[in-house]
Design an enzyme around this catalytic site. Structure first.
Site, PDB file in Angstrom:
ATOM      1  N   HIS A 173     -10.190 -12.088 -30.348  1.00  0.00           N
ATOM      2  CA  HIS A 173     -10.119 -10.588 -30.968  1.00  0.00           C
ATOM      3  C   HIS A 173      -8.983  -9.244 -30.357  1.00  0.00           C
ATOM      4  O   HIS A 173      -9.344  -8.416 -31.054  1.00  0.00           O
ATOM      5  CB  HIS A 173     -10.627  -9.657 -29.410  1.00  0.00           C
ATOM      6  N   SER A 186      -3.499 -10.424 -23.384  1.00  0.00           N
ATOM      7  CA  SER A 186      -4.390 -10.995 -24.468  1.00  0.00           C
ATOM      8  C   SER A 186      -3.628 -11.980 -25.355  1.00  0.00           C
ATOM      9  O   SER A 186      -2.600 -11.666 -26.401  1.00  0.00           O
ATOM     10  CB  SER A 186      -5.388 -10.833 -25.017  1.00  0.00           C
ATOM     11  N   ASP A 222     -12.127 -17.848 -29.828  1.00  0.00           N
ATOM     12  CA  ASP A 222     -12.001 -16.388 -29.152  1.00  0.00           C
ATOM     13  C   ASP A 222     -10.045 -16.502 -29.415  1.00  0.00           C
ATOM     14  O   ASP A 222      -9.493 -16.635 -28.992  1.00  0.00           O
ATOM     15  CB  ASP A 222     -11.543 -16.113 -28.122  1.00  0.00           C
TER      16      ASP A 222
END
Length: 405
Positions: A139, A246, A169
């Site tokens: 993402h 992230s 992911d």
């Protein structure tokens, strides 16, 4: 199917497929130095003929490094990168003057042309190989037109997105460079709650931020984390993870990467989640080799069976088309048409008991077994159908881009 399972208040998981014993006054190192019971009693009743000899002693060296977090960060920090991405988005600009009412009032009813705007994002990542293999979250770079990778020493490289896997992911990026600093991969399979956890990344644009905490839990299902479309058993940590973290590494106390920081719960404090490094390694190897990942797929919707759910279904069995007799197992809600599950003869209302000989009681366990299977090879499933146990052979297919279709 009639009644919606949202009415039942449940989620349907879509399977796209060396201590010594102490004695008063000291301890004995081995059996040869240990007196017999008679000798002990005699020594307690009679004065010793000679002064007692001192017991042999030993010393234990305990390593205690108060700076282990700093050492881990010093070891890994140079290989943690910042990832800036940009993508162009086409859509209508929410400008009041572009409102159709105003345009008609001013005599202009021509259609409003779509407008383009640039969206920017920042995340983290880490370097796997000295020749520029970088891993991050999917993402972070999804739909990106440009990706800039910045090292801790300030060097910038344009990154090429080799591939992304939205199912886990995970994304793979290549930068053209040599002799880059790299991380050391650890092992997440033997983690236990209470062990140290260290997170490094660029939260909120603050480069090279370090936070520390503990492993709070392991094996969290994607449904528990709030991302039911993922095929990951997450590591939970209370090490602070914020937007921008992230894709950064989660470390153990030795500075080894045990996971990729990936998610936070917006409605809670101190809850962060990471993708186990074994999963990330398996996915990135496929991405760098093939540019894509193939996930095994059956084509069923399933839920964890409970007595309460059984009763609700049986009360409206005509709407669902089946009755349930068991209290536990994994209930197949729906078999999607033209899928490996349908071809193998699985049916709505079947309760999965075993997959490849392994007993399962949750949808997550079934998903793990399928994910570890091989596309095209036989996967045996033991199910209970109308009170009778049957064994079926399924050959998993490749997970489509949109399994619901």
């Amino acid at each position: 199917m009639g009644m919606s399972f949202k009415q039942l208040g449940i989620y349907a998981a879509v399977l796209a497929a060396g201590g010594a014993a102490g004695l008063a006054g000291g301890y004995y190192l081995n059996a040869e130095n240990r007196p017999s019971q008679d000798t002990v009693l005699s020594a307690a009743l009679e004065p010793p003929a000679q002064p007692p000899q001192p017991l042999p002693t030993t010393s234990v060296v305990v390593q205690n490094n108060p700076n282990f977090i700093a050492d881990a960060v010093e070891k890994v920090g140079p290989a943690v990168v910042r990832i800036d991405s940009e993508r162009t988005v086409t859509g209508q600009v929410p400008d009041p003057l572009q409102n159709p009412f105003f345009r008609r009032f001013f005599g202009d009813e021509a259609p409003i042309p779509p407008q383009e705007r640039v969206e920017q994002g920042t995340g983290s990542g880490f370097i796997l190989t000295a020749d520029g293999h970088v891993v991050t979250n999917a993402h972070v770079v999804e739909g990106a037109d440009t990706v800039i990778v910045t090292l801790k020493d300030g060097r910038e490289f344009e990154g090429q997105v080799v591939g992304t896997d939205p199912v886990t992911d995970v994304a793979a990026i290549k930068i053209e460079a040599t002799n880059l600093p790299t991380v050391t991969l650890g092992n997440s399979e033997n983690l236990i709650p209470g062990q140290w956890a260290i997170a490094i990344g660029n939260p909120l644009g603050l480069d090279n931020t370090v936070t520390a905490g503990i492993i709070s839990a392991t094996g969290r299902s994607s449904s528990q984390v709030g991302v039911p479309d993922r095929r990951v058993r997450f590591i939970q940590t209370d090490a602070a993870i914020n937007p921008g973290n992230s894709g950064g590494p989660l470390l153990n106390d030795r500075g080894e990467v045990i996971g990729i920081n990936t998610a936070i719960r917006a409605n809670a404090q101190g809850l962060g989640f990471a993708i186990p490094i074994e999963t990330a390694k398996r996915i990135t190897e496929q991405l760098f080799s093939n540019g894509r990942v193939q996930h095994p797929y059956l084509g069923i919707q399933m839920v964890d069976l409970t007595p309460n759910l059984r009763d609700k279904i049986n009360q409206d069995s005509t709407k669902f088309g089946f009755k349930v007799t068991l209290d536990e197992g994994v209930l197949i809600i729906e078999v999607l048409p033209n899928t490996p599950a349908a071809q193998a003869g699985l049916q709505n209302g079947d309760v999965i008991l075993k997959v490849n000989g392994t007993a399962v009681t949750t949808a997550s366990e079934v998903q793990e077994q399928v994910e570890s299977s091989t596309i095209g090879e036989v996967l045996t499933m033991e199910v209970n159908r109308n009170g009778q146990t049957q064994t079926l052979e399924v050959r998993p297919g490749t997970l489509p881009a949109n399994p619901d279709n």
